[in-house]
Design a protein around this motif. Structure first.
Motif, PDB file in Angstrom:
ATOM      1  N   LEU A 280      12.856   6.885   4.689  1.00 42.79           N
ATOM      2  CA  LEU A 280      12.120   6.412   3.520  1.00 42.79           C
ATOM      3  C   LEU A 280      11.999   7.607   2.582  1.00 42.79           C
ATOM      4  CD1 LEU A 280      10.673   3.928   2.360  1.00 42.79           C
ATOM      5  CD2 LEU A 280       8.559   4.790   3.370  1.00 42.79           C
ATOM      6  N   ILE A 281      12.613   7.520   1.417  1.00 40.78           N
ATOM      7  CA  ILE A 281      12.607   8.629   0.473  1.00 40.78           C
ATOM      8  C   ILE A 281      12.331   8.088  -0.929  1.00 40.78           C
ATOM      9  CG2 ILE A 281      15.133   8.525   0.354  1.00 40.78           C
ATOM     10  CD1 ILE A 281      15.079  11.527  -0.400  1.00 40.78           C
ATOM     11  N   SER A 282      11.472   8.786  -1.643  1.00 41.30           N
ATOM     12  CA  SER A 282      11.164   8.396  -3.016  1.00 41.30           C
ATOM     13  C   SER A 282      11.825   9.354  -3.987  1.00 41.30           C
ATOM     14  CB  SER A 282       9.652   8.408  -3.261  1.00 41.30           C
ATOM     15  OG  SER A 282       9.203   9.721  -3.554  1.00 41.30           O
TER      16      SER A 282
ATOM     17  N   GLY B 191       7.929   8.715  -7.445  1.00 43.16           N
ATOM     18  CA  GLY B 191       7.274   8.031  -6.331  1.00 43.16           C
ATOM     19  C   GLY B 191       7.827   6.651  -6.047  1.00 43.16           C
ATOM     20  N   GLU B 192       8.981   6.327  -6.622  1.00 38.05           N
ATOM     21  CA  GLU B 192       9.618   5.028  -6.362  1.00 38.05           C
ATOM     22  C   GLU B 192      10.509   5.160  -5.130  1.00 38.05           C
ATOM     23  OE1 GLU B 192       8.872   2.323  -7.984  1.00 38.05           O
ATOM     24  OE2 GLU B 192       7.593   3.361  -9.435  1.00 38.05           O
ATOM     25  N   TRP B 193      10.234   4.320  -4.128  1.00 35.89           N
ATOM     26  CA  TRP B 193      11.007   4.379  -2.887  1.00 35.89           C
ATOM     27  C   TRP B 193      12.420   3.850  -3.102  1.00 35.89           C
ATOM     28  CZ3 TRP B 193       8.549   7.385   0.276  1.00 35.89           C
ATOM     29  CH2 TRP B 193       7.166   7.351   0.382  1.00 35.89           C
ATOM     30  N   LEU B 194      13.414   4.566  -2.610  1.00 32.01           N
ATOM     31  CA  LEU B 194      14.803   4.136  -2.725  1.00 32.01           C
ATOM     32  C   LEU B 194      15.105   3.102  -1.654  1.00 32.01           C
ATOM     33  CD1 LEU B 194      14.786   6.836  -4.329  1.00 32.01           C
ATOM     34  CD2 LEU B 194      17.081   7.270  -3.413  1.00 32.01           C
ATOM     35  N   ARG B 195      15.925   2.133  -2.007  1.00 28.49           N
ATOM     36  CA  ARG B 195      16.386   1.161  -1.024  1.00 28.49           C
ATOM     37  C   ARG B 195      17.310   1.844  -0.018  1.00 28.49           C
ATOM     38  NH1 ARG B 195      13.758  -3.275  -0.184  1.00 28.49           N
ATOM     39  NH2 ARG B 195      15.632  -3.909   0.939  1.00 28.49           N
ATOM     40  N   GLY B 196      17.251   1.413   1.229  1.00 30.09           N
ATOM     41  CA  GLY B 196      18.037   2.047   2.281  1.00 30.09           C
ATOM     42  C   GLY B 196      19.527   1.988   2.049  1.00 30.09           C
ATOM     43  N   ASP B 197      20.023   0.880   1.473  1.00 32.06           N
ATOM     44  CA  ASP B 197      21.472   0.781   1.278  1.00 32.06           C
ATOM     45  C   ASP B 197      21.941   1.642   0.115  1.00 32.06           C
ATOM     46  OD1 ASP B 197      20.161  -0.959  -0.464  1.00 32.06           O
ATOM     47  OD2 ASP B 197      21.122  -2.756   0.342  1.00 32.06           O
ATOM     48  N   VAL B 198      21.052   2.028  -0.795  1.00 31.40           N
ATOM     49  CA  VAL B 198      21.389   3.009  -1.825  1.00 31.40           C
ATOM     50  C   VAL B 198      21.368   4.415  -1.223  1.00 31.40           C
ATOM     51  CG1 VAL B 198      20.613   4.052  -3.994  1.00 31.40           C
ATOM     52  CG2 VAL B 198      20.591   1.565  -3.724  1.00 31.40           C
ATOM     53  N   VAL B 199      20.407   4.667  -0.349  1.00 40.64           N
ATOM     54  CA  VAL B 199      20.341   5.939   0.363  1.00 40.64           C
ATOM     55  C   VAL B 199      21.646   6.189   1.119  1.00 40.64           C
ATOM     56  CG1 VAL B 199      19.205   7.161   2.274  1.00 40.64           C
ATOM     57  CG2 VAL B 199      17.834   5.961   0.561  1.00 40.64           C
ATOM     58  N   GLY B 200      22.157   5.149   1.797  1.00 42.09           N
ATOM     59  CA  GLY B 200      23.397   5.285   2.558  1.00 42.09           C
ATOM     60  C   GLY B 200      24.576   5.656   1.685  1.00 42.09           C
ATOM     61  N   VAL B 201      24.679   5.039   0.522  1.00 46.36           N
ATOM     62  CA  VAL B 201      25.782   5.332  -0.397  1.00 46.36           C
ATOM     63  C   VAL B 201      25.689   6.765  -0.904  1.00 46.36           C
ATOM     64  CG1 VAL B 201      26.757   4.781  -2.665  1.00 46.36           C
ATOM     65  CG2 VAL B 201      26.152   2.935  -1.075  1.00 46.36           C
ATOM     66  N   LEU B 202      24.497   7.203  -1.289  1.00 51.08           N
ATOM     67  CA  LEU B 202      24.326   8.561  -1.814  1.00 51.08           C
ATOM     68  C   LEU B 202      24.630   9.607  -0.741  1.00 51.08           C
ATOM     69  CD1 LEU B 202      21.073   8.135  -3.943  1.00 51.08           C
ATOM     70  CD2 LEU B 202      23.431   8.284  -4.777  1.00 51.08           C
ATOM     71  N   CYS B 203      24.209   9.360   0.488  1.00 50.61           N
ATOM     72  CA  CYS B 203      24.506  10.283   1.577  1.00 50.61           C
ATOM     73  C   CYS B 203      26.006  10.363   1.829  1.00 50.61           C
ATOM     74  CB  CYS B 203      23.778   9.850   2.844  1.00 50.61           C
ATOM     75  SG  CYS B 203      24.109  10.891   4.288  1.00 50.61           S
ATOM     76  N   ALA B 204      26.664   9.219   1.872  1.00 48.70           N
ATOM     77  CA  ALA B 204      28.109   9.190   2.135  1.00 48.70           C
ATOM     78  C   ALA B 204      28.886   9.927   1.047  1.00 48.70           C
ATOM     79  CB  ALA B 204      28.581   7.744   2.257  1.00 48.70           C
TER      80      ALA B 204
ATOM     81  N   GLU C  17       0.812  -1.205   0.000  1.00 45.45           N
ATOM     82  CA  GLU C  17       0.000   0.000   0.000  1.00 45.45           C
ATOM     83  C   GLU C  17       0.853   1.266   0.000  1.00 45.45           C
ATOM     84  OE1 GLU C  17      -0.900  -1.895   4.131  1.00 45.45           O
ATOM     85  OE2 GLU C  17      -0.025  -2.556   2.230  1.00 45.45           O
ATOM     86  N   ASP C  18       2.036   1.202   0.640  1.00 48.17           N
ATOM     87  CA  ASP C  18       2.926   2.364   0.633  1.00 48.17           C
ATOM     88  C   ASP C  18       3.606   2.540  -0.724  1.00 48.17           C
ATOM     89  OD1 ASP C  18       2.318   3.038   3.238  1.00 48.17           O
ATOM     90  OD2 ASP C  18       3.915   1.802   4.088  1.00 48.17           O
ATOM     91  N   ILE C  19       3.882   1.437  -1.404  1.00 47.20           N
ATOM     92  CA  ILE C  19       4.418   1.526  -2.762  1.00 47.20           C
ATOM     93  C   ILE C  19       3.407   2.221  -3.674  1.00 47.20           C
ATOM     94  CG2 ILE C  19       5.089   0.172  -4.791  1.00 47.20           C
ATOM     95  CD1 ILE C  19       6.253  -1.909  -2.834  1.00 47.20           C
ATOM     96  N   ALA C  20       2.154   1.820  -3.547  1.00 45.97           N
ATOM     97  CA  ALA C  20       1.098   2.434  -4.367  1.00 45.97           C
ATOM     98  C   ALA C  20       0.904   3.906  -4.020  1.00 45.97           C
ATOM     99  CB  ALA C  20      -0.211   1.669  -4.179  1.00 45.97           C
ATOM    100  N   LEU C  21       0.963   4.248  -2.728  1.00 52.71           N
ATOM    101  CA  LEU C  21       0.799   5.631  -2.306  1.00 52.71           C
ATOM    102  C   LEU C  21       1.899   6.522  -2.865  1.00 52.71           C
ATOM    103  CD1 LEU C  21      -0.317   5.343   1.433  1.00 52.71           C
ATOM    104  CD2 LEU C  21      -1.634   6.325  -0.452  1.00 52.71           C
ATOM    105  N   GLY C  22       3.137   6.041  -2.824  1.00 52.81           N
ATOM    106  CA  GLY C  22       4.248   6.828  -3.335  1.00 52.81           C
ATOM    107  C   GLY C  22       4.054   7.193  -4.796  1.00 52.81           C
ATOM    108  N   ARG C  23       3.658   6.236  -5.587  1.00 53.10           N
ATOM    109  CA  ARG C  23       3.445   6.484  -7.009  1.00 53.10           C
ATOM    110  C   ARG C  23       2.247   7.403  -7.244  1.00 53.10           C
ATOM    111  NH1 ARG C  23       4.294   0.088  -8.500  1.00 53.10           N
ATOM    112  NH2 ARG C  23       6.587   0.085  -8.351  1.00 53.10           N
ATOM    113  N   GLN C  24       1.194   7.209  -6.467  1.00 53.99           N
ATOM    114  CA  GLN C  24       0.001   8.043  -6.613  1.00 53.99           C
ATOM    115  C   GLN C  24       0.315   9.497  -6.280  1.00 53.99           C
ATOM    116  OE1 GLN C  24      -3.374   6.735  -4.256  1.00 53.99           O
ATOM    117  NE2 GLN C  24      -4.174   8.815  -4.134  1.00 53.99           N
ATOM    118  N   TRP C  25       0.989   9.726  -5.152  1.00 57.72           N
ATOM    119  CA  TRP C  25       1.313  11.085  -4.752  1.00 57.72           C
ATOM    120  C   TRP C  25       2.198  11.784  -5.788  1.00 57.72           C
ATOM    121  CZ3 TRP C  25       2.608   8.922   0.704  1.00 57.72           C
ATOM    122  CH2 TRP C  25       1.426   8.825   1.457  1.00 57.72           C
ATOM    123  N   ALA C  26       3.186  11.051  -6.301  1.00 60.06           N
ATOM    124  CA  ALA C  26       4.081  11.656  -7.289  1.00 60.06           C
ATOM    125  C   ALA C  26       3.316  12.049  -8.547  1.00 60.06           C
ATOM    126  CB  ALA C  26       5.208  10.688  -7.630  1.00 60.06           C
TER     127      ALA C  26
END
Length: 486
Positions: free
Chosen positions: A259-261, A265-278, A231-240
């Motif tokens: 949790l960031i899209s 509206g596609e949610w990013l995986r947490g381990d990709v988020v970590g790499v981008l932040c670093a 349902e959160d996957i669907a919400l992300g796409r709908q909101w975007a």
């Protein structure tokens, strides 16, 4: 007075340490149990000279219905032990920890993080940050005394919240990023029942973004950034699609997992988020658990990458070792996206103070600020990374001991592994890693990683492959076979 041996209480109550704090069912986390655990934490910290009588211990909690009752029991334990209980309100775990670290105080957070609200937990922090595994062992060894009869706990007895911790947390980001960091960006905040739901709006607006709050809930919603609900996957796409956001952001219950899209509206995986932040922060030495996406090595963006067991205590221990060896610009992240900053970071004439505990806000702001600086959408930051994709899911109500037994049997031979998963990957086993659970790398580069959850009776399955479509299919197929283990 009644003497209680903590190791025996853990076994009897079922409230025990997992990968992040002590957790158990709401029914098991009685006032007596929570009081006893808090006294044991304080005694352990007094034993090694960390805490001194009369000092402040900061308290905070999430938005679960059971949290006020537990907070009152914790506060009484703190006061009875000869310390000052300073209630800082319903705040993110990293917010209360950050303020406590700056003032050399211990802190305690009542939260069950991302798990359902029929459970709760307590996170204990030393003045320098999270307790580690050796501290957990010390707490288990304590014998504490409980008052008899045990006093009635009134969950409405919490004092007004001291706003200093919230202010310090806000200032951390406002000062480092500046008022124009997100100017012109349009961001949705999926509020649900996350304790940071109002803080996120305030921070984004302070950095110049146009913000729209979304889907606030009075009922607790267990948002898990490693197993995002359909349902959160669907919400992300709908909101975007409906709102034209540059991104949608959210957190788990206590805001230590982001949790960031992207703009689609596609949610990013947490381990990709970590790499981008670093990368945004210019981190040189990076620590992450064995379950994280191998894009961290494949991108070539870091001088050193260390792998650990799953759980922030292991990441912190490795970060501390790196610092002791002379490394600078040291950080870590987990597959859930929680980012741990071990070093003060100077960037663009500003300094970001270290916060060596999981934080959700920093990695999301880093990604948004990077998109703003480059004039590129979030999706292009992800697309610029090597094509390694991950997916994960879990079997709920799966006893931990059964998980361990099944995984041990599978790990006994490559033939057993190939009999279960070989046809799914159409490849032989290349290598296995039992650092935490069983991580299987097949000769085609695909990965199946099985592990009992450290927080709940669940069996988790992590997968990695060269495309999003393929890894999602692989994860579904693996979960179907694992269901046969029940």
């Amino acid at each position: 007075m009644k003497a209680v041996v903590i190791s025996e209480l853990m076994d009897r109550s079922g409230v025990a340490f997992g990968t992040s704090g002590a957790r158990g069912t709401v029914e098991a986390m009685t006032p007596e149990v929570c009081y006893a655990y808090t006294r044991a934490f304080i005694q352990a910290m007094e034993t090694d000279g960390t805490l001194k009588q009369g000092s402040d211990i900061l308290l905070a909690g999430d938005l679960r219905p059971s949290t006020p009752r537990i907070l009152v029991a914790v506060a009484k334990a703190v006061e009875d032990a000869g310390f000052n209980a300073v209630y800082t309100g319903r705040l993110p775990s990293p917010a209360v920890a950050f303020h406590a670290i700056q003032h050399n105080n211990a802190s305690i957070m009542v939260t069950g993080s991302h798990i359902p609200d029929d459970r709760n937990g307590i996170k204990f922090n030393r003045p320098e940050g999270e307790i580690l595994k050796r501290d957990e062992a010390m707490i288990r060894e304590q014998t504490v005394t409980l008052p008899e009869p045990f006093p009635v706990i009134d969950e409405k007895a919490l004092p007004p919240a001291d706003p200093a911790a919230e202010r310090a947390y806000l200032a951390r980001y406002e000062d480092f990023f500046g008022p124009d960091a997100l100017a012109g960006m349009r961001v949705g905040v999926y509020q649900h029942s996350g304790v940071a739901r109002d803080l996120l709006v305030t921070i984004l607006q302070a950095l110049g973004a146009e913000v729209m709050p979304l889907a606030r809930s009075d009922i607790f919603i267990p948002v898990d950034t490693e197993a995002i609900r359909e349902e959160d996957i669907a919400l992300g796409r709908q909101w975007a699609a409906e709102q034209g956001f540059d991104a949608v952001i959210s957190t788990d219950g206590d805001a230590d997992r982001p949790l960031i899209s992207d703009e689609q509206g596609e949610w990013l995986r947490g381990d990709v988020v970590g790499v981008l932040c670093a990368r945004f922060l210019g981190i040189q030495t990076l620590v992450t658990p064995v379950s994280s996406n191998s894009v961290v090595e494949a991108c070539g963006g870091f001088d050193e990458v260390f792998r650990t067991r799953i759980g922030s205590p292991y990441v912190i221990e490795q970060m501390n070792q790196a610092l002791a060896a002379g490394a600078t610009r040291v950080a870590g992240y987990e597959a859930n996206g929680g980012f741990l900053l071990a070093s003060d970071i100077a960037l663009n004439g500003k300094t970001l103070k270290a916060l060596p505990t999981r934080d959700a806000v920093l990695p999301m702001l880093a990604i948004l600020a990077s998109a703003h600086q480059q004039g590129l959408p979030v999706s292009q930051q992800v697309a610029a990374l090597p094509p390694r994709f991950t997916a994960s899911d879990r079997l709920k109500a799966f006893p931990t001991e059964l998980s361990r037994q099944k995984i041990e049997q599978l790990a006994a031979s490559d033939k057993a592994i190939e009999a279960m998963f070989g046809d799914l990957c159409d490849a032989a086993v290349q290598q296995t890693d039992q650092t935490d659970g069983l991580r299987i790398t097949f000769e085609n580069g695909e990965i199946v990683h099985l592990r009992p959850s450290g927080n709940a009776p669940e069996l988790r399955c992590y997968n990695e492959a060269a495309s999003q479509q393929r890894v999602q299919a692989l994860n579904r197929e693996c979960m179907g076979r694992l269901a046969g283990w029940r």
